[in-house]
Scaffold this motif. Structure first.
Motif, PDB file in Angstrom:
ATOM      1  N   UNK A 147       0.831  -1.205   0.000  1.00 55.85           N
ATOM      2  CA  UNK A 147       0.000   0.000   0.000  1.00 55.85           C
ATOM      3  C   UNK A 147       0.870   1.261   0.000  1.00 55.85           C
ATOM      4  N   UNK A 148       1.957   1.224   0.775  1.00 53.51           N
ATOM      5  CA  UNK A 148       2.886   2.359   0.798  1.00 53.51           C
ATOM      6  C   UNK A 148       3.541   2.530  -0.572  1.00 53.51           C
ATOM      7  N   UNK A 149       4.002   1.428  -1.156  1.00 55.48           N
ATOM      8  CA  UNK A 149       4.672   1.492  -2.457  1.00 55.48           C
ATOM      9  C   UNK A 149       3.720   1.967  -3.548  1.00 55.48           C
ATOM     10  N   UNK A 158      10.056   6.986  -5.599  1.00 53.77           N
ATOM     11  CA  UNK A 158      10.639   5.648  -5.554  1.00 53.77           C
ATOM     12  C   UNK A 158      10.191   4.884  -4.309  1.00 53.77           C
ATOM     13  N   UNK A 159      10.061   3.573  -4.458  1.00 53.61           N
ATOM     14  CA  UNK A 159       9.767   2.709  -3.317  1.00 53.61           C
ATOM     15  C   UNK A 159      10.959   1.830  -2.977  1.00 53.61           C
ATOM     16  N   UNK A 165      12.968  -5.360  -1.340  1.00 53.73           N
ATOM     17  CA  UNK A 165      13.410  -6.177  -0.213  1.00 53.73           C
ATOM     18  C   UNK A 165      12.264  -7.020   0.324  1.00 53.73           C
ATOM     19  N   UNK A 166      11.084  -6.425   0.418  1.00 51.98           N
ATOM     20  CA  UNK A 166       9.915  -7.179   0.887  1.00 51.98           C
ATOM     21  C   UNK A 166       9.587  -8.322  -0.064  1.00 51.98           C
ATOM     22  N   UNK A 167       9.682  -8.055  -1.378  1.00 54.15           N
ATOM     23  CA  UNK A 167       9.414  -9.103  -2.360  1.00 54.15           C
ATOM     24  C   UNK A 167      10.429 -10.233  -2.253  1.00 54.15           C
ATOM     25  N   UNK A 189       3.087  -4.828  -8.029  1.00 57.78           N
ATOM     26  CA  UNK A 189       3.607  -3.482  -7.811  1.00 57.78           C
ATOM     27  C   UNK A 189       5.104  -3.420  -8.101  1.00 57.78           C
ATOM     28  N   UNK A 190       5.811  -4.478  -7.737  1.00 56.46           N
ATOM     29  CA  UNK A 190       7.240  -4.551  -8.087  1.00 56.46           C
ATOM     30  C   UNK A 190       7.420  -4.497  -9.600  1.00 56.46           C
TER      31      UNK A 190
END
Length: 233
Positions: A147-149, A158-159, A165-167, A189-190
């Motif tokens: 949601x933040x990204x 940029x995220x 890293x989360x992915x 989203x990535x």
């Protein structure tokens, strides 16, 4: 909403917050870990921090406005940082509701770097979300990152490196989730970010991961277009 109804709702929420926190404190006191593996000083430090958390949650329950709640969380979070750092440095591991609530509140106030730092510790220790949350901690964190990204993407910001890293943690199962929708939209989203940055190979991989995680992720057209651009179709 009539004033009396609002006041009744606020009092009810305050009582619920206090009840939840007191229940957590009782669980912690009765835990074999808390009773046998930890020193009196460590138990005492946790109880002090938990009491402060209870007070903060009572104050939050009295507020009706989301911005007011966020502002209060931003004000009170610093008072827990010394406790959390001492907890991390000690290498101790016990059911730590203070840690989990701080992770939640850090996401709420938009401190993504700190939120993910403490989330990593909490997930590694298999800490549990508060009872009124319907998702486990890894799923909650992954969705918050998405949601933040997504907000960053829409704003043209940029995220990185937090989204990637989360992915990676999701892919490695360091942050596992059984929620296909959350996994799919994180990978999607990535892919959008990678495509925007001109990294078409990475974008294709992410879109394929999204589709594999959730067949309803909506990436089939993007995959086909990227395969054509890359000469893979």
């Amino acid at each position: 909403m009539p004033l009396l109804t609002v006041q009744h709702k606020q009092r009810r929420l305050a009582r619920q917050a206090a009840s939840d926190a007191l229940t957590a404190a009782e669980v912690a006191r009765n835990s074999p870990v808390m009773n046998s593996a930890l020193s009196p000083r460590v138990r005492g430090d946790y109880q002090v921090a938990l009491a402060a958390l209870t007070q903060c949650r009572e104050q939050l329950a009295e507020l009706d406005s989301i911005p007011d709640k966020v502002a209060l969380k931003a004000r009170v979070l610093p008072q827990f940082m010394d406790f959390l750092q001492a907890y991390r440095d000690s290498g101790q591991r016990y059911p730590n509701e203070v840690l989990v609530f701080c992770v939640i509140w850090l996401f709420d106030v938009g401190d993504i770097e700190s939120a993910l730092s403490w989330a990593g510790l909490a997930i590694e220790q298999q800490q549990c979300m508060p009872g009124h949350f319907k998702r486990d901690l890894p799923t909650y964190v992954l969705e918050e990152v998405h949601d933040w990204a997504e907000r960053q993407f829409k704003a043209g910001d940029s995220a990185s490196p937090y989204l990637d890293d989360a992915a990676a943690r999701l892919t490695s199962q360091a942050w596992p989730t059984a929620n296909d929708i959350v996994a799919g939209k994180l990978y999607r989203q990535c892919g959008l970010n990678a495509e925007q940055n001109g990294d078409l190979n990475a974008a294709l991989t992410y879109f394929e991961q999204a589709q594999a995680a959730n067949p309803a992720a909506g990436c089939k057209t993007r995959i086909a277009k990227l395969q054509a651009k890359l000469g893979l179709a």
